[in-house]
Design a protein around this motif. Structure first.
Motif, PDB file in Angstrom:
ATOM      1  N   PHE A  75       0.834  -1.200   0.000  1.00  8.47           N
ATOM      2  CA  PHE A  75       0.000   0.000   0.000  1.00  8.47           C
ATOM      3  C   PHE A  75       0.871   1.253   0.000  1.00  8.47           C
ATOM      4  CE2 PHE A  75      -2.129   3.369   2.422  1.00  8.47           C
ATOM      5  CZ  PHE A  75      -3.193   3.612   1.564  1.00  8.47           C
ATOM      6  N   HIS A  76       1.872   1.309   0.887  1.00 11.38           N
ATOM      7  CA  HIS A  76       2.762   2.479   0.954  1.00 11.38           C
ATOM      8  C   HIS A  76       3.514   2.669  -0.366  1.00 11.38           C
ATOM      9  CE1 HIS A  76       2.973   2.276   5.607  1.00 11.38           C
ATOM     10  NE2 HIS A  76       1.903   2.914   5.189  1.00 11.38           N
ATOM     11  N   ARG A  77       3.941   1.559  -0.946  1.00 17.05           N
ATOM     12  CA  ARG A  77       4.667   1.623  -2.214  1.00 17.05           C
ATOM     13  C   ARG A  77       3.767   2.180  -3.313  1.00 17.05           C
ATOM     14  NH1 ARG A  77       7.804  -3.566  -4.843  1.00 17.05           N
ATOM     15  NH2 ARG A  77       9.565  -2.342  -5.585  1.00 17.05           N
ATOM     16  N   LEU A  78       2.540   1.683  -3.403  1.00 16.35           N
ATOM     17  CA  LEU A  78       1.613   2.177  -4.415  1.00 16.35           C
ATOM     18  C   LEU A  78       1.297   3.655  -4.214  1.00 16.35           C
ATOM     19  CD1 LEU A  78      -0.848  -0.824  -4.810  1.00 16.35           C
ATOM     20  CD2 LEU A  78       0.835   0.007  -6.465  1.00 16.35           C
ATOM     21  N   VAL A  79       1.138   4.066  -2.960  1.00 16.63           N
ATOM     22  CA  VAL A  79       0.854   5.473  -2.683  1.00 16.63           C
ATOM     23  C   VAL A  79       2.038   6.338  -3.112  1.00 16.63           C
ATOM     24  CG1 VAL A  79       0.545   7.156  -0.818  1.00 16.63           C
ATOM     25  CG2 VAL A  79      -0.827   5.067  -0.861  1.00 16.63           C
ATOM     26  N   SER A 117      10.752   5.261  -8.552  1.00 20.01           N
ATOM     27  CA  SER A 117      10.086   5.184  -7.244  1.00 20.01           C
ATOM     28  C   SER A 117       9.775   3.735  -6.881  1.00 20.01           C
ATOM     29  CB  SER A 117       8.797   6.000  -7.249  1.00 20.01           C
ATOM     30  OG  SER A 117       9.052   7.343  -7.506  1.00 20.01           O
ATOM     31  N   TRP A 118       9.266   2.979  -7.849  1.00 19.15           N
ATOM     32  CA  TRP A 118       8.943   1.572  -7.617  1.00 19.15           C
ATOM     33  C   TRP A 118      10.206   0.776  -7.281  1.00 19.15           C
ATOM     34  CZ3 TRP A 118       4.509  -1.027  -7.025  1.00 19.15           C
ATOM     35  CH2 TRP A 118       4.568  -2.419  -7.056  1.00 19.15           C
ATOM     36  N   PHE A 119      11.229   0.987  -8.064  1.00 23.55           N
ATOM     37  CA  PHE A 119      12.507   0.276  -7.907  1.00 23.55           C
ATOM     38  C   PHE A 119      13.153   0.592  -6.549  1.00 23.55           C
ATOM     39  CE2 PHE A 119      17.136   0.133  -8.808  1.00 23.55           C
ATOM     40  CZ  PHE A 119      17.247  -1.227  -9.083  1.00 23.55           C
ATOM     41  N   LEU A 120      13.237   1.867  -6.199  1.00 29.63           N
ATOM     42  CA  LEU A 120      13.923   2.265  -4.960  1.00 29.63           C
ATOM     43  C   LEU A 120      13.136   1.880  -3.713  1.00 29.63           C
ATOM     44  CD1 LEU A 120      15.426   5.703  -6.003  1.00 29.63           C
ATOM     45  CD2 LEU A 120      16.587   3.502  -5.794  1.00 29.63           C
ATOM     46  N   THR A 121      11.811   1.905  -3.779  1.00 27.49           N
ATOM     47  CA  THR A 121      11.043   1.484  -2.604  1.00 27.49           C
ATOM     48  C   THR A 121      11.255  -0.006  -2.324  1.00 27.49           C
ATOM     49  OG1 THR A 121       9.070   1.218  -3.980  1.00 27.49           O
ATOM     50  CG2 THR A 121       9.262   3.262  -2.690  1.00 27.49           C
ATOM     51  N   GLY A 122      11.558  -0.777  -3.355  1.00 31.20           N
ATOM     52  CA  GLY A 122      11.897  -2.190  -3.147  1.00 31.20           C
ATOM     53  C   GLY A 122      13.155  -2.339  -2.319  1.00 31.20           C
ATOM     54  N   PHE A 123      14.165  -1.506  -2.590  1.00 31.06           N
ATOM     55  CA  PHE A 123      15.396  -1.538  -1.790  1.00 31.06           C
ATOM     56  C   PHE A 123      15.130  -1.088  -0.351  1.00 31.06           C
ATOM     57  CE2 PHE A 123      17.638  -1.412  -5.913  1.00 31.06           C
ATOM     58  CZ  PHE A 123      18.485  -2.494  -5.706  1.00 31.06           C
ATOM     59  N   GLU A 172       9.613  -3.861  11.052  1.00 34.61           N
ATOM     60  CA  GLU A 172       8.217  -3.683  11.457  1.00 34.61           C
ATOM     61  C   GLU A 172       7.647  -2.334  11.051  1.00 34.61           C
ATOM     62  OE1 GLU A 172       6.018  -5.850  12.687  1.00 34.61           O
ATOM     63  OE2 GLU A 172       7.601  -7.274  12.284  1.00 34.61           O
ATOM     64  N   SER A 173       8.412  -1.286  11.200  1.00 31.88           N
ATOM     65  CA  SER A 173       7.951   0.035  10.812  1.00 31.88           C
ATOM     66  C   SER A 173       9.125   0.770  10.171  1.00 31.88           C
ATOM     67  CB  SER A 173       7.433   0.821  12.020  1.00 31.88           C
ATOM     68  OG  SER A 173       8.483   1.049  12.922  1.00 31.88           O
ATOM     69  N   TYR A 174       8.837   1.878   9.542  1.00 23.67           N
ATOM     70  CA  TYR A 174       9.910   2.629   8.913  1.00 23.67           C
ATOM     71  C   TYR A 174      10.782   3.246  10.000  1.00 23.67           C
ATOM     72  CZ  TYR A 174       7.397   2.120   4.566  1.00 23.67           C
ATOM     73  OH  TYR A 174       6.779   1.600   3.465  1.00 23.67           O
ATOM     74  N   PRO A 175      12.061   2.892  10.044  1.00 24.60           N
ATOM     75  CA  PRO A 175      12.935   3.475  11.058  1.00 24.60           C
ATOM     76  C   PRO A 175      13.129   4.967  10.822  1.00 24.60           C
ATOM     77  CG  PRO A 175      14.044   1.676   9.872  1.00 24.60           C
ATOM     78  CD  PRO A 175      12.720   1.912   9.219  1.00 24.60           C
TER      79      PRO A 175
END
Length: 180
Positions: free
Chosen positions: A8-12, A61-67, A74-77
């Motif tokens: 969801f976060h990636r798509l947003v 954006s898609w590529f880098l969010t995968g990294f 658990e959550s974004y540090p």
């Protein structure tokens, strides 16, 4: 972090990046045409149209969010959010200085990157993503991606080789002398 939440976060993020670049392109189109930027600001070098950003920014954006996801538990540090925010700020300052004609400051900012690369892992995906997103407003998406990729490579080399060497030398030099 669970996969559903990440997806969801990636798509947003990809949707926001896509809307952002398309809004910029529509604005440029309605205000005199979509800009093309010459490499190194030299008319004898090829020009790159900002239209390429419509493809590049969503894919990047898609590529880098995968990294980024590979490093998240658990959550974004806070380090990921701080790195993304710092890259946004650095890129915004560069863009504003360029647009305001303060070209004498730009080399100093770019020359600060090797020092920053020793202190922070500028090679991580969130730094590149923040840098490219914010600089797309001023330079389109292609040139910041090229420059950002060079910064990522330089940062990786400095952070993984020179930084450990300097840390080791510092520990040797500051170690108390036990021989009396």
């Amino acid at each position: 972090m669970n996969d559903q939440r990440f997806k969801f976060h990636r798509l947003v993020l990809v949707a926001v990046a896509s809307l952002y670049i398309w809004a910029l392109l529509v604005f440029e189109h309605l205000n005199g045409g979509v800009v093309s930027h010459h490499l190194l600001q030299r008319g004898d070098l090829p020009a790159i149209s900002n239209w390429w950003g419509a493809l590049l920014l969503p894919v990047l954006s898609w590529f880098l969010t995968g990294f980024i996801y590979k490093r998240v538990d658990e959550s974004y540090p806070a380090s990921i959010i701080a790195g993304f925010s710092a890259a946004l700020l650095f890129g915004a300052v560069l863009s504003v200085l360029f647009q305001q004609g303060q070209h004498q400051m730009l080399p100093y900012m770019m020359l600060s990157l090797p020092l920053l690369a020793l202190l922070f892992p500028l090679y991580r995906a969130e730094y590149l993503l923040g840098f490219v997103l914010v600089m797309s407003y001023c330079f389109g998406a292609v040139l910041p991606t090229i420059i950002g990729t060079l910064v990522v490579l330089m940062s990786f080399v400095l952070h993984k080789t020179l930084r450990p060497l300097l840390c080791y030398l510092w520990s040797v030099l500051t170690r108390p002398n036990t021989t009396a």
